[in-house]
Design an enzyme around this catalytic site. Structure first.
Site, PDB file in Angstrom:
ATOM      1  N   HIS A 449      68.910   0.334  -5.045  1.00 38.93           N
ATOM      2  CA  HIS A 449      69.993  -0.240  -4.248  1.00 38.93           C
ATOM      3  C   HIS A 449      70.883   0.826  -3.594  1.00 38.93           C
ATOM      4  O   HIS A 449      71.741   0.495  -2.776  1.00 38.93           O
ATOM      5  CB  HIS A 449      70.852  -1.163  -5.117  1.00 38.93           C
ATOM      6  CG  HIS A 449      71.415  -2.327  -4.364  1.00 38.93           C
ATOM      7  ND1 HIS A 449      71.728  -2.269  -3.018  1.00 38.93           N
ATOM      8  CD2 HIS A 449      71.708  -3.600  -4.755  1.00 38.93           C
ATOM      9  CE1 HIS A 449      72.205  -3.434  -2.624  1.00 38.93           C
ATOM     10  NE2 HIS A 449      72.200  -4.267  -3.652  1.00 38.93           N
ATOM     11  N   ARG A 450      70.688   2.090  -3.932  1.00 40.90           N
ATOM     12  CA  ARG A 450      71.447   3.146  -3.269  1.00 40.90           C
ATOM     13  C   ARG A 450      70.967   3.337  -1.840  1.00 40.90           C
ATOM     14  O   ARG A 450      71.710   3.839  -0.981  1.00 40.90           O
ATOM     15  CB  ARG A 450      71.303   4.467  -4.028  1.00 40.90           C
ATOM     16  CG  ARG A 450      71.873   4.462  -5.444  1.00 40.90           C
ATOM     17  CD  ARG A 450      71.516   5.738  -6.168  1.00 40.90           C
ATOM     18  NE  ARG A 450      70.070   5.922  -6.283  1.00 40.90           N
ATOM     19  CZ  ARG A 450      69.498   6.996  -6.827  1.00 40.90           C
ATOM     20  NH1 ARG A 450      70.254   7.980  -7.315  1.00 40.90           N
ATOM     21  NH2 ARG A 450      68.178   7.093  -6.896  1.00 40.90           N
TER      22      ARG A 450
END
Length: 476
Positions: A449-450
């Site tokens: 999700h980064r």
């Protein structure tokens, strides 16, 4: 391509300074003017090589050469088990394998000495003396360490063990012997042959577990424990013998503590590292009727379903490069220039992910042939590092086991992994309001999700569904 054995540049000089009159056996002498300089023979330490970026220790599978053998530069010396594969290791130097410090089955840390290489035959005895006085840098395999304790077992258990051994012998004798070439030659390591003579084991009845079916020491020890001796070849049954019924067993001794293998240790470290990555998951349902029809049409040409899924995924990634990206330092991410699809494969004692490189550019037939080659090499533990460490997107398919859906753990250093479930007949509502039957499969993507967000995965999965539901582009 075999890995080169790392030999340290430092060496142990010979303590002998006497010069012999025989020019064929005297040390090398460089002459500069009237000054004569004697160059002493060298005893080099052979170190455990680092065969991958994650390797911290290696296990000696087999020594290709025996003590005293003459070696030539570039010649294979030892087979080492890294965290993912067994690899032939070569030498940089000419010389003699003077002393083996880590026997087959032993484990040594990367950079520690596993043998000594003498430059001349005269230095072998001195090298062996040094090896005997040096502290051992290896640890025996768990099975070998436990063997002495098990040998001192209670006598009342001898009969069941013998009965089990009879079944084992029959199984080994009837199975195809992978270490032989049509029965002409048995491929075994020198130490395994020596051990077989000492233990009176017939190598013809032993199934090798080394590279390409090569018989190694642990195979001989296991055969000796099971009673595969020369005497066991006698086909004449004893008049008093009767068939012994032995209960089926998985070979697992319940209640025991089993240390990780090298591969299991690597998988464990990777799974722990993955916990540091913030991930999320998105699922999608894809209709597979058209893909199933295409597969049936071209299956006879050697095409596999794995290759079709990898190809479809790669074509979808072309349109969504962010899903093919990766973040390694937590401060930036990389749009990978190649689309390399890694596919999880379960092998004996672990898990590995062979990589289909440039899957978007390779035709489906070549991709299928390459996949078969990679699987064969993976099961023989012969993959080279670039064949399992270069993936940019990973597939994990449990559909062949009837699993309808599951979540996969993100491998460190990659942006996403897709879990593929089984394609099953499903009752669906058609666009005209009627009820129909279609084959559908569930896919779940786990992503970093980064770098990748929900909308990115949703858009990628829509594109993937369109490709699979209209797969005409997969065969071009």
């Amino acid at each position: 391509m075999s890995q080169l054995l790392h030999l340290g540049t430092s060496f142990v000089p010979s303590s002998s300074t006497a010069l012999r009159r025989n020019p064929t056996s005297s040390p090398t002498i460089h002459i500069s003017g009237n000054k004569r300089t004697t160059i002493q023979a060298k005893i080099r330490e052979i170190f455990m090589p680092a065969l991958s970026s994650t390797m911290t220790e290696g296990k000696i599978v087999s020594w290709v050469k025996s003590e005293g053998d003459k070696l030539s530069k570039g010649e294979s010396v030892v087979v080492v088990e890294s965290d993912k594969a067994d690899m032939d290791v070569e030498t940089f130097y000419d010389g003699y394998l003077a002393a083996i410090m880590v026997e087959e089955g032993g484990v040594a840390a990367v950079g520690s000495a596993i043998a000594l290489l003498a430059e001349t035959e005269d230095e072998i005895a001195e090298a062996r003396s040094k090896a005997n006085t040096s502290p051992s840098s290896s640890s025996p395999s768990p099975a070998a360490a436990e063997a002495p304790e098990k040998a001192v077992g209670a006598p009342e258990k001898a009969a069941p063990v013998k009965a089990a051994a009879t079944v084992t012998v029959a199984k080994m004798a009837s199975s195809a012997h992978p270490a032989s070439e049509g029965g002409k030659r048995i491929v075994a390591s020198p130490y395994a042959k020596k051990l077989a003579k000492e233990l009176n084991v017939d190598l013809g009845n032993v199934v090798g577990s080394g590279p390409m079916g090569r018989i190694v020491a642990k195979d001989v020890e296991a055969a000796a424990a099971a009673g595969v001796s020369v005497a066991a070849e006698d086909p004449k049954p004893s008049p008093s013998s009767a068939p012994v019924k032995v209960p089926a067993s998985t070979g697992i001794e319940l209640g025991t503590v089993v240390p990780f293998t090298t591969m299991q240790g690597a998988v464990s470290r990777n799974m722990v590292d993955s916990l540091a990555v913030p991930t999320f998951r998105v699922g999608y349902t894809i209709t597979t009727d058209a893909l199933d029809a295409l597969y049936k049409k071209i299956k006879s040409k050697g095409v596999t379903m794995t290759a079709l899924l990898a190809k479809a995924t790669a074509l979808a990634l072309v349109k969504h490069p962010v899903v093919n990206s990766s973040c390694r330092d937590g401060k930036s991410f990389t749009y990978n220039s190649s689309i390399n699809i890694a596919v999880a494969v379960a092998i004996d004692g672990g898990l590995i992910t062979p990589v289909l490189q440039d899957a978007d550019k390779v035709d489906i037939y070549s991709l299928s042939r390459k996949w078969k080659e990679l699987v064969d090499k993976a099961r023989a533990k012969q993959l080279q590092p670039h064949e399992y460490t270069t993936g940019t997107f990973t597939l994990s398919n449990l559909g062949m086991f009837g699993v309808d859906r599951f979540d996969a753990i993100l491998p460190p250093g990659t942006g996403a992994i897709m879990a593929v479930g089984a394609s099953e007949p499903t009752v669906v509502a058609t666009k005209d309001g009627r009820i129909g039957m279609k084959s559908q499969m569930q896919v779940n993507v786990t992503a970093d999700h980064r770098v990748i967000y929900g909308a990115d995965l949703a858009s990628f999965l829509q594109t993937l569904a369109k490709i699979i539901e209209d797969p005409k582009d997969l065969t071009f």
